[in-house]
Design a protein around this motif. Sequence first.
Motif, short mmCIF file in Angstrom:
data_model
loop_
_atom_site.label_atom_id
_atom_site.label_comp_id
_atom_site.label_asym_id
_atom_site.label_seq_id
_atom_site.Cartn_x
_atom_site.Cartn_y
_atom_site.Cartn_z
N VAL A 1 0.86 -1.12 0.07
CA VAL A 1 -0.06 -0.03 0.05
C VAL A 1 0.90 1.10 -0.05
O VAL A 1 0.58 2.11 -0.54
N SER A 2 1.83 1.15 0.95
CA SER A 2 2.92 2.41 1.07
C SER A 2 3.42 2.87 -0.34
O SER A 2 3.87 3.90 -0.54
N THR A 3 3.75 1.80 -1.08
CA THR A 3 4.39 2.02 -2.46
C THR A 3 3.48 2.05 -3.72
O THR A 3 4.00 2.25 -4.70
N GLY A 4 2.43 1.86 -3.42
CA GLY A 4 1.32 1.97 -4.59
C GLY A 4 1.26 0.62 -5.46
O GLY A 4 0.68 0.93 -6.41
N THR A 5 1.45 -0.43 -4.71
CA THR A 5 1.48 -1.57 -5.62
C THR A 5 0.19 -2.29 -5.39
O THR A 5 0.00 -3.32 -4.54
N VAL A 6 -0.73 -1.71 -5.93
CA VAL A 6 -2.04 -2.05 -5.58
C VAL A 6 -2.92 -2.15 -7.15
O VAL A 6 -2.47 -1.07 -8.00
N VAL A 7 -3.63 -3.24 -7.43
CA VAL A 7 -4.36 -3.00 -8.75
C VAL A 7 -5.88 -3.65 -8.44
O VAL A 7 -6.00 -4.25 -7.40
N ALA A 8 -6.90 -3.17 -9.37
CA ALA A 8 -8.13 -3.44 -9.29
C ALA A 8 -8.34 -4.98 -9.97
O ALA A 8 -7.83 -5.28 -11.10
N ALA A 9 -8.91 -5.95 -9.08
CA ALA A 9 -9.19 -7.14 -9.86
C ALA A 9 -10.21 -7.27 -10.83
O ALA A 9 -10.36 -8.29 -11.55
N VAL B 1 4.19 -8.94 -5.32
CA VAL B 1 3.04 -9.18 -6.05
C VAL B 1 1.93 -8.37 -5.99
O VAL B 1 1.61 -8.06 -4.68
N PRO B 2 1.38 -7.35 -6.73
CA PRO B 2 0.45 -6.35 -6.46
C PRO B 2 -0.78 -6.84 -5.46
O PRO B 2 -1.39 -8.03 -5.60
N LEU B 3 -1.22 -6.06 -4.67
CA LEU B 3 -2.42 -6.23 -3.79
C LEU B 3 -3.60 -6.17 -4.76
O LEU B 3 -3.63 -5.10 -5.20
N LYS B 4 -4.53 -6.95 -4.64
CA LYS B 4 -5.79 -6.88 -5.52
C LYS B 4 -6.97 -6.13 -4.65
O LYS B 4 -7.36 -6.71 -3.69
N VAL B 5 -7.52 -5.34 -5.43
CA VAL B 5 -8.75 -4.62 -4.72
C VAL B 5 -9.73 -5.37 -5.25
O VAL B 5 -10.18 -5.31 -6.62
N PRO C 1 -11.59 19.63 12.01
CA PRO C 1 -12.16 18.14 11.43
C PRO C 1 -13.37 18.55 10.54
O PRO C 1 -14.29 19.27 10.78
N ALA C 2 -13.61 17.50 9.86
CA ALA C 2 -14.46 17.42 8.90
C ALA C 2 -14.90 16.10 8.50
O ALA C 2 -14.05 15.00 8.52
N THR C 3 -16.14 15.82 8.07
CA THR C 3 -16.69 14.58 7.82
C THR C 3 -16.63 14.61 6.24
O THR C 3 -17.30 15.48 5.64
N VAL C 4 -15.97 13.77 5.53
CA VAL C 4 -15.59 13.78 3.99
C VAL C 4 -16.21 12.57 3.38
O VAL C 4 -16.11 11.33 3.78
N PRO C 5 -16.57 12.67 2.10
CA PRO C 5 -16.52 11.48 1.31
C PRO C 5 -15.67 10.61 1.05
O PRO C 5 -14.34 11.39 0.69
N VAL C 6 -15.54 9.37 1.13
CA VAL C 6 -14.27 8.61 0.95
C VAL C 6 -14.75 7.16 0.31
O VAL C 6 -15.88 6.81 0.30
N TRP C 7 -13.84 6.58 -0.68
CA TRP C 7 -13.96 5.16 -1.11
C TRP C 7 -13.79 4.27 -0.23
O TRP C 7 -12.32 4.46 0.38
N GLU C 8 -14.29 3.25 0.14
CA GLU C 8 -13.71 2.15 1.03
C GLU C 8 -13.57 0.83 0.09
O GLU C 8 -14.54 0.42 -0.37
N PHE C 9 -12.25 0.12 0.18
CA PHE C 9 -12.02 -0.98 -1.11
C PHE C 9 -11.88 -1.91 0.00
O PHE C 9 -11.20 -2.01 1.04
N THR C 10 -12.43 -2.97 -0.55
CA THR C 10 -11.97 -4.47 0.04
C THR C 10 -10.77 -5.01 -0.70
O THR C 10 -10.74 -4.52 -1.80
N VAL C 11 -10.03 -5.77 -0.09
CA VAL C 11 -8.93 -6.50 -0.68
C VAL C 11 -8.82 -7.92 -0.66
O VAL C 11 -9.49 -8.52 0.18
N GLU C 12 -7.91 -8.80 -1.52
CA GLU C 12 -8.17 -9.87 -1.69
C GLU C 12 -7.30 -10.47 -0.52
O GLU C 12 -6.38 -10.22 -0.03
N GLY C 13 -8.03 -11.65 0.23
CA GLY C 13 -7.35 -12.27 1.22
C GLY C 13 -7.10 -11.63 2.57
O GLY C 13 -6.09 -12.04 3.35
N SER C 14 -7.93 -10.48 2.72
CA SER C 14 -7.83 -9.91 4.14
C SER C 14 -9.17 -9.28 4.55
O SER C 14 -10.07 -9.10 3.53
N THR C 15 -9.46 -9.04 5.75
CA THR C 15 -10.62 -8.25 6.32
C THR C 15 -10.18 -6.73 6.30
O THR C 15 -11.08 -6.11 6.67
N VAL C 16 -8.89 -6.55 6.12
CA VAL C 16 -8.95 -5.21 6.13
C VAL C 16 -9.24 -4.22 4.89
O VAL C 16 -9.45 -4.98 3.78
#
Length: 307
Positions: free
Chosen positions: A92-100, A147-151, A167-182
């Motif tokens: 995640v910190s290196t941006g090694t993430v792809v959409a499945a 190996v890229p983390l799959k969303v 402080p503010a409440t803002v819109p965000v996208w919440e992503f699920t990832v393969e093989g984890s509950t994070v």
Amino acid sequence: MRGKLLPGSLLVGAAMVLIAGCGLTPGRSGDVPGAVAPESMDPLRRQAREALARYDEAIQDAGGEPRFAPIGEGTGQLGDWEPHNGDNKLKVSTGTVVAAGPLPGAPEPTGTVVWQDGREREVPLLSAGAALDRLKAAGTGECPGCVPLKVTGARLDTARIFTMLGPATVPVWEFTVEGSTVRLTRLAVADQAVVAVNPQPWDPDKALGAHAIQSATTTRGGRDLTVTFYGSPGPASKPCGADYNAEAVESATAVVVIVTTRARGSADVCPAIAASRTATAQLDQPLGDRAVLEMQQGTPVQVTITG
């Protein structure tokens, strides 16, 4: 949303100011040990004005009131990585993430930013795919052999974050990832609505004599602005201690606070230890809706307004 966005860029800044906090000073003033000479302030004031100019440009690019300037990079995480997913943090910190597979667009063209004091602003939204692209672009890009983390999916939600107006409440996208509950989160506000300052490269030579601030506090209607920064653990009355001055350089949209050493305690050898310190600058007028900027990189810091 049960998590919050991680201010990753602030963590990097804190590490850099920890090094600078034991600070060298570019000159002496009279017989006061460690004080910044008056002629050394001119380059620091010029640097502050340059930071204000960059912020004004970012305001013009974003447009609109109140200004939406998030503190931090906009990527967050819900939950902790499982032991078998220990390398996912690096991915995640290196941006090694792809959409499945395909990711959804925003269900509505706009969302709402709601500040703690009740102010609101309608903002255009990014698609989930565009938000994931921003998440990847925020990474360092260096993850040899990863190996890229799959969303695997995304949904639009909200999160509470820090902004230049509190402080503010803002819109965000919440992503699920393969093989984890994070789940990963990324700010869903479109680029054109975000006041985004391009940070200047960290230059230790330009930082000599000034301390990078971490946060600021003031009162509503008050002219005292107290900033926190890393400096010597004790006052100049003690060996290896130091006292500090704070000077504000102001514009209509922001304030830069220059923190310099006023006096340094004497000692033959001092440990390279920094502690959180504060100093107070006098403003020409109350802060109001203006941002407070860290001087060298010119990015907003968290501001707390009391009273």
